[in-house]
Design an enzyme around this catalytic site. Structure first.
Site, PDB file in Angstrom:
ATOM      1  N   ASP B 249      34.518  51.177  65.245  1.00  0.00           N
ATOM      2  CA  ASP B 249      35.625  52.137  65.193  1.00  0.00           C
ATOM      3  C   ASP B 249      35.122  53.511  64.765  1.00  0.00           C
ATOM      4  OD1 ASP B 249      37.630  49.981  65.625  1.00  0.00           O
ATOM      5  OD2 ASP B 249      36.978  49.341  63.651  1.00  0.00           O
ATOM      6  N   HIS B 277      40.733  46.625  60.366  1.00  0.00           N
ATOM      7  CA  HIS B 277      40.254  46.700  61.748  1.00  0.00           C
ATOM      8  C   HIS B 277      41.371  46.175  62.659  1.00  0.00           C
ATOM      9  CE1 HIS B 277      37.540  46.586  65.149  1.00  0.00           C
ATOM     10  NE2 HIS B 277      37.880  45.333  65.364  1.00  0.00           N
TER      11      HIS B 277
END
Lengths: 437, 437
Positions: B249, B277
C-alpha cells in the site's frame, strides 16, 4: 547514441484508451476472419518514456499541473537527469533492454530481476521495452503497473508494444522469450515453421532498429534454430552476438552431478552442454569437474554417468510440470540471469559456461553455420571466446555428432526462412524436452 | 543456538516416496469424508538439510557412495562447513527463514529473491523452511526442485512440510503468506474466523518451536487481525516482533503521488499507511514529502488528494487483476522484500516506513492492543521504533478513527481466538481491498 535514435517518443502514438479499443477491434477482426494473420501497424501500442539526455530542465519544484506525456506509461513518463543528482550521478548510462513474451510467466520473474539491479548491477539504470501480442496487451499493461508499484530506483523507463520495429528500437539487449507453444497434433517441423516466422520477423526488426552491437538471447523454442533464423535475418548485426539459452540445462546438470557426488552444487564446474536444446543435447561429464577433479574420478559409477545422468537432466522439466502443474518459469528466469551475467562479468579463472552460439571457425570440428551450444569464456565485456582446452572421447563425440545432425536437419527445415531456398524437412523423431511441449 | 535446536533432522521423518503416498492417502481420506479437517501428524512431510555446525568432517575428496541422508531434500542434504572454505568463511551464520503458503504465487517470487541474496545480503547464507498443505505438497516439491536447479550459493538448506511445529523450528524469520481465499458468499466475518484459526495454530507453533526472537511478517489476509491472533497465541515471543504487511500500500501510494506530481518515485518519502490493510486504510499525504517538501505544497490539487488519491491506491489491485487476470504476486513479493530490508538495514535519515505493528504505548493516541499500521524507523537490527514527529489534522484524524474502529470490531470478531471469550461480530461493511478477494 543520438537523442533522435534513443527515443521513439517523436512518433505518432496511441493513448492507453485508444490502444485498448484498438486491441478490442483487432480481436473482433480476428474472430470475424478466423485467425488470418493481420498486418501490424507500425505505431500501434507503444508507450514510451523519455531519455535522460532529452531533459530540458531539471525537476525542482514541480508545478501544480505537471507536463504529462500522454503516450508514456504511467510514472515512467517523468523527465529527469541522472547526472544532476548526487545519488545517481555516478551511475552508468541507461541501457535499453527489449523483452519479447513479456506478459508470460518467465518474463514475470525476469523483468523484476532486471529491474532490481540483480543482473546488471547497482549502478546500471535500465529501460525495459516490452513486446507482447494483441492478445496480451492488457496483461502487459498489468506488468508495467506492477513494475511501477515496485519503485525500483534503477528502472527509469518502461514501454510496451506489439510491434518489434518499435520495441526493439535502440535495444542493447534483446531477450526473445516469446514463442508459440506446440498445439495438439502439431509436428516439430510445424513448430519450427510457425516460430521460425516469428524469429525471422524479429531478426529483420533487430536488423533495422536495434543497437548495432545488440546482444540477443533466444529462449523461445526451438531456441537454437530460432536463433539461427534470427541472426540470418539480421545481417548487419554480428552473428556472434546471438545466443540460444542452454544455461538451464547446464544448471540442472551441475545439480545432478552434485547430488550424485554428495557435494554442494558450488563445487561443480566446467560443465558444458553441447549442441541443441532438445533431447539430443549432450551434458558433458568428461570435461566437468567436482572440487577441481575430473567428474569421472569423483563419481566412480560410470554406468550412471553414461546411462542415467543425461536423462535425469532432461527429465527435470517433465518431473517438475507433473509436480508443480506449471513449467519451470522461476528457474528458467534464474538461468537467463546467469546467462547474461556470464557475459557482463569476467568468467572465473579456469571455469566456463555454456551458450548456444553461431559456429564460425570453431576449434572442435563441429559443422559451421549453425547455432550450437559450446563452452565459452567472457572478459565481462558482453563478448565471449570459445574454450580450447577441452577433451573428447568416442562416447562424447558420437553424441555430439547426433545433436549436430539434428541441428543440420532443423536447418534444412527452415531453409525458406534463412535465405536458402526451399525447405526440406526430414526430422527423424520428436526431440522436444519434457515439460517444454 | 544449540545444535540440537537448530536441526529437526534427528526426528523420525518420511521419505519422498512415502510422503507422496501419504499425500495421496490424505486426499482419498478427504474425498471420502467430505472435507472434515484432518488431524495433522507431527512428523508428516518434513525434508531437512543439515546445519553447518553439525558437520563431523569437512568435505574433501568425495567418496564413491556418498553418505546420503534419506530425509533431506535433494542436493540440500549435503553436509558442509562454511568456515572451512576461503569463499564462504567470512559469511555470517546461517539463518532459518520459514515461509507459509510456500507453493503459492507470491512465494514463487519471494523464495527466489530470498535465495539470491537480494534481501539479506551477499554474505548471509540462509535455510528455507517451506510450509504447505496436504494438497500442495507435490507443488512444494516442485518449488524445492526449482530452487535446487537455480544453484544459489547462499541457499544452504531447504526443507518442506505441512506441520508448522516442524517447519517453524528455530525460525528467525517467519513469513506467513498462506491464507484461505474468501469463497463465494463468504462474509468477512467468516473469513476472519477461518483464517484466524490458521493463524492461532501458527502462533502456537511459533511460540513452541521458533527462535525466541523470531520476526513474524503476516501477509495472508485479513493480515492485521491475523497478526494480532498470531501474537496473542505466542505469548513467549515479544509482541513487537509481529508485523502485518502494509508496504505494498505504501509503495502504491508513493507511485500515485509521484505520478500526480510528475516526478520520479524516488522523490517521494515519508509516506505512512495508517491502520488496517483494508479499504479503511489511510494513506497519509499530510506528512508525506516530495523532494523534501510537504506533498500539499507540491500537489496543489487538494481535492485530488482528499477525494481520489486513496481510492487510486486501493483500486490498484483491482485494476491489475482485471488487466493481468492474476493478482499482484510480483509487486507483493517486492514489497515483502522492502518490508524485511527496512528492518535489517538502517532507515535513511529523516525518512520512515509503514508497518502494521502492535499498539502498546503508541504516541498517537491510537487504541492499544491491536495491530495498526504506523510510521516506523529501524537501526537495521531487526527492531524498530515509532516515529514521533508526525502531524495530524482533522481530516487525517477522522479517517484514522474509522480504521481504528474497524480493527477494534475485527478484534471483537475473533475474541474466541485471542483468549477473550466469546466473539461478537458487528462488522458494518465489506472492506476487503479490490483484487484481494
Amino acid at each position: 547514441m543520438a537523442v533522435a535514435e534513443l527515443s521513439p517518443c517523436t512518433n505518432t502514438r496511441l493513448h492507453t484508451s485508444q490502444l485498448s479499443s484498438l486491441s478490442t477491434r483487432l480481436s473482433d477482426h480476428r474472430r470475424r476472419h478466423s485467425f488470418r494473420p493481420l498486418p501490424r501497424a507500425r505505431n500501434a501500442g507503444i508507450f514510451c518514456s523519455v531519455a535522460p539526455n532529452q531533459i530540458q530542465a531539471p525537476v525542482a519544484a514541480p508545478t501544480e499541473t505537471p507536463k504529462e506525456k500522454a503516450d508514456c506509461f504511467g510514472v515512467f513518463c517523468v523527465t529527469y537527469d541522472l547526472k544532476a543528482e548526487e545519488e545517481t550521478k555516478s551511475w552508468k548510462k541507461l541501457i535499453n533492454i527489449s523483452v519479447s513474451g513479456a506478459a508470460g510467466m518467465i518474463s514475470n520473474h525476469l523483468l523484476f530481476k532486471l529491474a532490481s539491479g540483480e543482473v546488471f548491477g547497482p549502478d546500471q539504470p535500465i529501460a525495459l521495452k516490452l513486446l507482447g501480442s494483441e492478445r496480451s496487451i492488457q496483461a502487459l499493461e498489468g506488468v508495467a503497473m506492477e513494475l511501477e508499484d515496485s519503485l525500483f530506483p534503477l528502472l527509469r523507463a518502461v514501454s510496451i508494444g506489439i510491434d518489434p520495429y518499435e520495441v526493439f528500437q535502440d535495444a542493447e539487449w534483446a531477450l526473445l522469450i516469446g514463442a508459440k507453444p506446440r498445439g495438439p497434433g502439431m509436428e516439430r517441423a510445424d513448430l519450427l515453421d510457425l516460430n521460425g516466422q516469428i524469429f525471422a520477423e524479429q531478426g529483420k526488426a533487430l536488423n533495422a532498429v536495434a543497437s548495432r552491437n545488440v546482444k540477443v538471447l533466444v529462449v523461445g523454442n526451438p531456441c537454437n534454430t530460432n536463433a539461427l533464423i534470427c541472426l540470418k535475418n539480421a545481417p548487419n548485426i554480428p552473428a556472434k552476438n546471438f545466443h540460444a539459452l542452454t544455461r538451464l540445462d547446464e544448471n540442472r546438470a551441475k545439480c545432478q552431478l552434485a547430488h550424485k557426488a554428495g557435494v554442494f552444487y558450488d563445487k561443480v564446474s566446467n560443465v558444458t552442454i553441447w549442441g541443441n536444446h532438445s533431447t539430443t543435447q549432450v551434458p558433458d561429464f568428461l570435461n566437468a569437474k567436482i572440487d577441481g577433479l575430473p567428474v569421472k574420478e569423483v563419481i566412480k559409477d560410470h554406468k550412471w554417468l553414461e546411462e542415467e545422468f543425461t536423462e535425469k537432466v532432461q527429465n527435470r522439466g517433465g518431473v517438475l510440470i507433473k509436480k508443480w502443474g506449471r513449467s519451470s518459469a522461476a528457474s528458467t528466469s534464474v538461468s537467463i540471469v546467469d546467462a547474461i551475467r556470464s557475459l557482463v562479468t569476467p568468467t572465473p579463472e579456469g571455469d566456463w559456461f555454456s551458450s548456444g552460439v553461431y559456429t564460425n571457425g570453431n576449434p572442435y570440428g563441429i559443422a559451421e553455420d549453425i547455432v550450437f551450444s559450446m563452452p565459452c569464456r567472457s572478459k565481462g565485456d558482453g563478448d565471449y571466446e570459445l574454450v580450447k582446452d577441452v577433451i573428447f572421447d568416442d562416447y562424447l563425440l558420437k553424441r555430439i555428432t547426433k545433436t549436430e545432425a539434428e541441428l543440420l536437419a532443423e536447418k534444412r527445415c527452415v531453409g525458406h526462412l534463412i535465405g536458402e531456398g526451399v525447405a526440406f524437412c526430414d526430422l527423424p523423431e520428436d526431440t522436444m524436452l519434457p515439460g517444454e511441449m
